[in-house]
Design an enzyme around this catalytic site. Sequence first.
Site, PDB file in Angstrom:
ATOM      1  N   ASP A 161      40.271  47.278  38.047  1.00  0.00           N
ATOM      2  CA  ASP A 161      39.759  46.293  39.028  1.00  0.00           C
ATOM      3  C   ASP A 161      38.615  47.160  39.742  1.00  0.00           C
ATOM      4  O   ASP A 161      38.344  48.335  39.494  1.00  0.00           O
ATOM      5  CB  ASP A 161      40.837  45.647  40.019  1.00  0.00           C
ATOM      6  CG  ASP A 161      40.158  44.453  40.803  1.00  0.00           C
ATOM      7  OD1 ASP A 161      39.265  44.452  41.508  1.00  0.00           O
ATOM      8  OD2 ASP A 161      41.069  43.487  40.418  1.00  0.00           O
ATOM      9  N   HIS A 209      36.626  32.436  35.390  1.00  0.00           N
ATOM     10  CA  HIS A 209      36.546  31.272  36.382  1.00  0.00           C
ATOM     11  C   HIS A 209      35.611  31.695  37.424  1.00  0.00           C
ATOM     12  O   HIS A 209      35.020  30.716  37.831  1.00  0.00           O
ATOM     13  CB  HIS A 209      37.891  30.235  36.445  1.00  0.00           C
ATOM     14  CG  HIS A 209      38.407  30.635  37.847  1.00  0.00           C
ATOM     15  ND1 HIS A 209      39.082  29.858  38.490  1.00  0.00           N
ATOM     16  CD2 HIS A 209      38.672  31.710  38.183  1.00  0.00           C
ATOM     17  CE1 HIS A 209      39.868  30.619  39.554  1.00  0.00           C
ATOM     18  NE2 HIS A 209      39.453  31.791  39.389  1.00  0.00           N
TER      19      HIS A 209
HETATM   20  C1  LIG Z   1      40.056  35.732  41.254  1.00  0.00           C
HETATM   21  S1  LIG Z   1      40.692  37.329  41.178  1.00  0.00           S
HETATM   22  C2  LIG Z   1      42.081  37.446  39.948  1.00  0.00           C
HETATM   23  C3  LIG Z   1      42.975  38.573  40.383  1.00  0.00           C
HETATM   24  C4  LIG Z   1      44.288  38.642  39.352  1.00  0.00           C
HETATM   25  N1  LIG Z   1      43.802  38.486  37.917  1.00  0.00           N
HETATM   26  C5  LIG Z   1      45.073  37.507  39.517  1.00  0.00           C
HETATM   27  O1  LIG Z   1      45.070  36.203  38.969  1.00  0.00           O
HETATM   28  O2  LIG Z   1      45.955  37.448  40.552  1.00  0.00           O
HETATM   29  C6  LIG Z   1      39.406  38.350  40.179  1.00  0.00           C
HETATM   30  C7  LIG Z   1      39.352  39.812  40.335  1.00  0.00           C
HETATM   31  O3  LIG Z   1      38.395  40.474  39.752  1.00  0.00           O
HETATM   32  C8  LIG Z   1      38.109  41.330  40.555  1.00  0.00           C
HETATM   33  N2  LIG Z   1      36.684  41.891  40.133  1.00  0.00           N
HETATM   34  C9  LIG Z   1      35.299  41.120  40.556  1.00  0.00           C
HETATM   35  N3  LIG Z   1      34.322  41.749  40.291  1.00  0.00           N
HETATM   36  C10 LIG Z   1      34.804  42.783  39.342  1.00  0.00           C
HETATM   37  C11 LIG Z   1      34.089  43.794  38.795  1.00  0.00           C
HETATM   38  N4  LIG Z   1      32.720  43.891  38.823  1.00  0.00           N
HETATM   39  N5  LIG Z   1      34.583  44.751  38.168  1.00  0.00           N
HETATM   40  C12 LIG Z   1      36.040  44.957  38.036  1.00  0.00           C
HETATM   41  N6  LIG Z   1      36.986  43.780  38.708  1.00  0.00           N
HETATM   42  C13 LIG Z   1      36.226  42.873  39.443  1.00  0.00           C
HETATM   43  C14 LIG Z   1      38.214  41.270  41.823  1.00  0.00           C
HETATM   44  O4  LIG Z   1      38.460  42.438  42.793  1.00  0.00           O
HETATM   45  C15 LIG Z   1      39.725  40.397  41.465  1.00  0.00           C
HETATM   46  O5  LIG Z   1      40.915  41.138  41.801  1.00  0.00           O
END
Ligand SMILES: C[S@@+](CC[C@H](N)C(=O)[O-])C[C@H]1O[C@@H](n2cnc3c(N)ncnc32)[C@H](O)[C@@H]1O
Length: 330
Positions: free
Chosen positions: A218, A256
């Site tokens: 992440d 999403h």
């Molecule tokens: C909607 S959350 C989903 C979290 C987890 N998978 C869950 O379902 O509980 C999206 C995740 O993507 C991560 N994220 C967003 N942009 C990112 C990037 N450029 N590189 C790595 N992670 C990223 C966010 O920090 C977040 O934890």
Amino acid sequence: MDQEAIESFRAQARLYKHIFNYVSSMSLKCAVQLGIPDAIHNHGEPITLSELVSALGIDPTKASFTYRLMRVLVHAGFFSTTKVNKGEEKEAYVLTPFSKILVKEKINCLSPFVVGMLCPAMMMPWQFLSDWMQGTKKSPFETANGKPFWDYMDHDPVFKALFHDAMRSDSQMMNLVVKDCEQVFEGLNSLVDVGGSTGTIARVISEAYPQLKCTVFDLPHVVANLPTTGNLNFVGGDLFQHIPSADAILMKLVLHAFGDEECIKILKKCREAIPTQGEKGKVIIIDIVINVEKDEHELTEAKLFFDMLMMVEVSGRERTEQDWQKLFMA
Ligand SMILES: C[S@@+](CC[C@H](N)C(=O)[O-])C[C@H]1O[C@@H](n2cnc3c(N)ncnc32)[C@H](O)[C@@H]1O
């Protein structure tokens, strides 16, 4: 009254219900913040208003307000009432299936999701949706909060904690199914949970399948200081740049949050990260599929609400099966 007047008044009532739908969600948030589901659960039997007020530590002068809060929550189905006899017959509150999943000690407690999704930083962007539709360059979230969603999180530790706690609670639900998914994980030696937040689902998987080396990938500020334990470790980075290699990539509720072009870039990075020969090499996606024909009305409504949420907060979207197919074929 003539027919037209009757119809107008009915329409007015329906319209007002929709205008004030936020009263239902904000009253629910208040109930969670006060600890009402826990108080009812801990009481062990139906709880009267005065017992509830006392259990919550609310000043008795606020009992009538608590009654009104409970009345609207009962009407919405979050709680229900029954009669108890304590010298005299009284009304008492009990949990319903809705509020049972808001009790803190339950593994599938969704209370943090209620509080996180209804926090000011998530609610304010809705005020700017029409401006954005009419041409404002910045997303509604950025207009409201000064930065795009993922950047903003790095600058507001309270929001960051609320959001990832919400994600943690949503992922806890996976406890109910992961152990039944042997065919998905068998034969794998390593798995990277991309956008895995603080590692809740990866932890569930790593405990259910101890032979599997699990990595949570992440943004650096999300996984900073999270310790390696057993077969679970954390790596910080940007999924648009490089995804660590593994037999399988997992993404739950990640795609999403992004538009189609970004998703295609992410899927290409996933392709580079997994083996291309043999049995291994899979991308496991847990995400929403809109299916208006098959789903019940209420489920479709929830999915369409998520779709709007993705539009307002992060420029993402929910997808039908055909939409997903297009992404995978691109
Ligand atoms: C909607 S959350 C989903 C979290 C987890 N998978 C869950 O379902 O509980 C999206 C995740 O993507 C991560 N994220 C967003 N942009 C990112 C990037 N450029 N590189 C790595 N992670 C990223 C966010 O920090 C977040 O934890």
